[in-house]
Design an enzyme around this catalytic site. Sequence first.
Site, PDB file in Angstrom:
ATOM      1  N   LYS A 175     -18.801  12.374   7.292  1.00 22.70           N
ATOM      2  CA  LYS A 175     -18.116  11.205   6.737  1.00 22.70           C
ATOM      3  C   LYS A 175     -16.683  11.169   7.267  1.00 22.70           C
ATOM      4  CE  LYS A 175     -15.619  10.371   3.222  1.00 22.70           C
ATOM      5  NZ  LYS A 175     -14.655   9.424   3.841  1.00 22.70           N
TER       6      LYS A 175
ATOM      7  N   GLU B  43     -10.101  23.363   5.274  1.00 20.86           N
ATOM      8  CA  GLU B  43      -8.852  23.380   6.015  1.00 20.86           C
ATOM      9  C   GLU B  43      -7.943  22.393   5.307  1.00 20.86           C
ATOM     10  OE1 GLU B  43      -6.033  22.510   8.039  1.00 20.86           O
ATOM     11  OE2 GLU B  43      -7.288  21.791   9.684  1.00 20.86           O
TER      12      GLU B  43
ATOM     13  N   GLU C 156       3.814  19.119   0.808  1.00 20.89           N
ATOM     14  CA  GLU C 156       3.439  18.517   2.082  1.00 20.89           C
ATOM     15  C   GLU C 156       3.722  17.013   2.026  1.00 20.89           C
ATOM     16  OE1 GLU C 156      -0.848  18.274   3.081  1.00 20.89           O
ATOM     17  OE2 GLU C 156      -0.282  19.134   5.016  1.00 20.89           O
TER      18      GLU C 156
ATOM     19  N   CYS D 121      -1.550  18.845   9.732  1.00 22.81           N
ATOM     20  CA  CYS D 121      -1.640  19.843   8.660  1.00 22.81           C
ATOM     21  C   CYS D 121      -0.774  21.061   8.959  1.00 22.81           C
ATOM     22  CB  CYS D 121      -3.083  20.256   8.443  1.00 22.81           C
ATOM     23  SG  CYS D 121      -3.910  20.671   9.971  1.00 22.81           S
TER      24      CYS D 121
ATOM     25  N   GLY E   7      -8.639  18.149   4.676  1.00 24.84           N
ATOM     26  CA  GLY E   7      -7.938  17.102   3.942  1.00 24.84           C
ATOM     27  C   GLY E   7      -6.938  17.697   2.987  1.00 24.84           C
ATOM     28  N   SER E   8      -6.653  16.965   1.920  1.00 25.60           N
ATOM     29  CA  SER E   8      -5.617  17.397   0.985  1.00 25.60           C
ATOM     30  C   SER E   8      -6.088  18.576   0.137  1.00 25.60           C
ATOM     31  CB  SER E   8      -5.218  16.237   0.085  1.00 25.60           C
ATOM     32  OG  SER E   8      -6.327  15.806  -0.669  1.00 25.60           O
ATOM     33  N   THR E   9      -5.142  19.391  -0.280  1.00 25.05           N
ATOM     34  CA  THR E   9      -5.439  20.546  -1.123  1.00 25.05           C
ATOM     35  C   THR E   9      -6.031  20.076  -2.456  1.00 25.05           C
ATOM     36  OG1 THR E   9      -3.703  21.792  -0.047  1.00 25.05           O
ATOM     37  CG2 THR E   9      -4.405  22.600  -2.189  1.00 25.05           C
TER      38      THR E   9
HETATM   39  P1  NAI Z   1      -7.867  13.109   1.188  1.00 24.02           P
HETATM   40  O1  NAI Z   1      -7.941  14.561   1.038  1.00 24.02           O
HETATM   41  O2  NAI Z   1      -8.160  12.243   0.018  1.00 24.02           O
HETATM   42  O3  NAI Z   1      -8.838  12.621   2.378  1.00 24.02           O
HETATM   43  C1  NAI Z   1      -9.510  13.453   3.280  1.00 24.02           C
HETATM   44  C2  NAI Z   1     -10.986  13.100   3.337  1.00 24.02           C
HETATM   45  O4  NAI Z   1     -11.622  13.432   2.094  1.00 24.02           O
HETATM   46  C3  NAI Z   1     -11.292  11.623   3.553  1.00 24.02           C
HETATM   47  O5  NAI Z   1     -12.414  11.494   4.386  1.00 24.02           O
HETATM   48  C4  NAI Z   1     -11.607  11.143   2.148  1.00 24.02           C
HETATM   49  O6  NAI Z   1     -12.404   9.982   2.102  1.00 24.02           O
HETATM   50  C5  NAI Z   1     -12.343  12.330   1.566  1.00 24.02           C
HETATM   51  N1  NAI Z   1     -12.341  12.414   0.113  1.00 24.02           N
HETATM   52  C6  NAI Z   1     -11.437  11.901  -0.755  1.00 24.02           C
HETATM   53  N2  NAI Z   1     -11.771  12.214  -2.019  1.00 24.02           N
HETATM   54  C7  NAI Z   1     -12.910  12.935  -1.971  1.00 24.02           C
HETATM   55  C8  NAI Z   1     -13.755  13.546  -2.948  1.00 24.02           C
HETATM   56  N3  NAI Z   1     -13.466  13.501  -4.237  1.00 24.02           N
HETATM   57  N4  NAI Z   1     -14.846  14.219  -2.531  1.00 24.02           N
HETATM   58  C9  NAI Z   1     -15.130  14.307  -1.213  1.00 24.02           C
HETATM   59  N5  NAI Z   1     -14.381  13.743  -0.252  1.00 24.02           N
HETATM   60  C10 NAI Z   1     -13.281  13.062  -0.610  1.00 24.02           C
HETATM   61  O7  NAI Z   1      -6.427  12.758   1.749  1.00 24.02           O
HETATM   62  P2  NAI Z   1      -5.636  11.361   1.635  1.00 24.02           P
HETATM   63  O8  NAI Z   1      -5.680  10.828   0.243  1.00 24.02           O
HETATM   64  O9  NAI Z   1      -6.105  10.488   2.709  1.00 24.02           O
HETATM   65  O10 NAI Z   1      -4.145  11.838   1.945  1.00 24.02           O
HETATM   66  C11 NAI Z   1      -3.316  12.307   0.892  1.00 24.02           C
HETATM   67  C12 NAI Z   1      -2.524  13.503   1.316  1.00 24.02           C
HETATM   68  O11 NAI Z   1      -3.386  14.566   1.662  1.00 24.02           O
HETATM   69  C13 NAI Z   1      -1.656  13.321   2.539  1.00 24.02           C
HETATM   70  O12 NAI Z   1      -0.450  12.749   2.225  1.00 24.02           O
HETATM   71  C14 NAI Z   1      -1.517  14.728   3.043  1.00 24.02           C
HETATM   72  O13 NAI Z   1      -0.465  15.383   2.376  1.00 24.02           O
HETATM   73  C15 NAI Z   1      -2.826  15.363   2.680  1.00 24.02           C
HETATM   74  N6  NAI Z   1      -3.750  15.421   3.817  1.00 24.02           N
HETATM   75  C16 NAI Z   1      -3.823  16.585   4.499  1.00 24.02           C
HETATM   76  C17 NAI Z   1      -4.635  16.688   5.597  1.00 24.02           C
HETATM   77  C18 NAI Z   1      -4.700  17.953   6.361  1.00 24.02           C
HETATM   78  O14 NAI Z   1      -5.251  17.969   7.453  1.00 24.02           O
HETATM   79  N7  NAI Z   1      -4.188  19.034   5.840  1.00 24.02           N
HETATM   80  C19 NAI Z   1      -5.416  15.546   6.084  1.00 24.02           C
HETATM   81  C20 NAI Z   1      -5.319  14.370   5.271  1.00 24.02           C
HETATM   82  C21 NAI Z   1      -4.483  14.333   4.193  1.00 24.02           C
END
Ligand code: NAI
Length: 501
Positions: free
Chosen positions: A206, A280, A411, A314, A258-260
């Site tokens: 996804k 990660e 972050e 990240c 994604g996010s922590t």
């Molecule tokens: P997110 O963690 O919500 O999104 C990452 C992925 O997870 C997306 O594909 C999203 O659709 C999916 N996702 C969201 N909620 C989910 C759930 N409950 N179960 C399974 N999958 C789910 O990140 P978001 O909201 O786009 O960004 C918010 C913050 O997260 C950013 O400001 C940043 O600080 C951090 N982030 C960190 C990343 C990294 O590589 N360390 C990458 C993206 C965001």
Amino acid sequence: MSMTKKKAKTQTKKKAVKQKTKKGMVFEYSEAPESMKVEIAKKYENYIGGKFVAPKSGKYFETTNPGTGEVLTKLALSFKEDVDSAVKAARKAFKGEWSELSASERGKYIYRIARLIQERSRELAILETLDGGKPIKESRDVDLPLVAQHFFYNAGWADKLEYVLPGKEVKPVGVCGQIIPWNFPLLMLAWKIAPALACGNTVVLKPAETTSLTALRFAEICTEAGLPAGVVNIVTGAGETGQALVEHKDIDKIAFTGSTEVGKLIAKTAGITHKKLTMELGGKSANIIFADSALDQAIEGVIAGIYFNQGHVCCAGSRVLVEESIKETFLKKLQKRMKQIRVGNPMDKNTDMGAINSKEQLSKIKEMVKLGQGEGGEFWQVDNDLPRKGNYFSPCYFVDQSASCTISREEVFGPVLSITTFRTPEEAIAKANDTNYGLAAGIWSEKGSKVHKVAAGLRAGVIWANTYNKFDATSPFGGFKESGYGREGGRHGLLPYLEVK
Ligand code: NAI
Ligand code: MG
């Protein structure tokens, strides 16, 4: 008008021409001597069992170009039923055709995919930039070559798995659910799909809701490569779709970047359903600048550390620790260099910093900066002429904020740097480790023994010396503490996709 402003003005000239057609739109991107047309259809479906399939709900959501704010197309909004179809297709392929292939045959498909990525890399780079906002020169020169490299590298492992853990018999894990973010859409896909396939698994991936277009183009590549149906499945949607994947009973492993915050939620759910898990997550990585470093190079490393990809990284070097004796010189040089960063139209090949990926992310960055400004220290931001349409934010930094301030701890995932000082290597190590995260760190010094000593003391998964944000398919990547667990890349990146018998 300063030099930087003049440059910023001239580079907003349009290089990409857009045409609307009956089927959708066509972007023509010209960069002498070549020109490239990229088509974007009016809507996109899920890729399940080797076919593009409409979502059962009949619902779609829009994806935009963050560089201009305009809507690019519509994508399938997937729910439980769509995820279930994708998992069934993946299970069928896993039990059947895919596992019946010899390891070297499996490798051939992955090589074929790698070559097709190379052939279509200009198209993929343009699409990545249109959908996600990163500068075209980064998509073209950084992301795409790495994407191909991950497929080539892992293809080579397919028939050598007995050497991953010598003396042990290894088997694929099964059906893998993979959830990726929007900062490196195609590269995160490669980090996950390439090792999974090399080890003989099948996948349901996804992509992030703001950047799904290159994953769907990758689906076309899978078909073109003749990959057996169901080996790779792609379902689009947001958090709810991701959650359905994590909750599905017939998935053996979840890989998440994604996010922590979301990572913690996933860990809970996956725990209940007995899935293997790799994570990660975020970071607040220290980039440590010693007085005996080659300062101009270190400045380049600081710029690459935090302003590369608008800071949506990240492992971004979001905390600079600079030796106190050179603080003033460092800041003067840094400001001068920051003023040269060209912020603007991501499709312009001269752009250094493109658009913030989404309106939501831009608001988050603005909010955090505002909060930071009320917490002490000094704030400095480049005064740029930003394009009026699209999501843009100028590079900035905070200096001398205490370790408890928001920008020092959390972050931001944007072009926002926190700068503090230290006096001794011991103090640098202590400050660098004073974080809940542990993804990466950078050390800048001309003295090898000092670099080794400091590196040994740092609690971080990736450590760069006299460079920053350098990636390679052969090297494992991942974090300590709240930055997650498991590694991606290199031999270690195969381990989460194998069971030891
Ligand atoms: P997110 O963690 O919500 O999104 C990452 C992925 O997870 C997306 O594909 C999203 O659709 C999916 N996702 C969201 N909620 C989910 C759930 N409950 N179960 C399974 N999958 C789910 O990140 P978001 O909201 O786009 O960004 C918010 C913050 O997260 C950013 O400001 C940043 O600080 C951090 N982030 C960190 C990343 C990294 O590589 N360390 C990458 C993206 C965001
Ligand atoms: Mg988009």
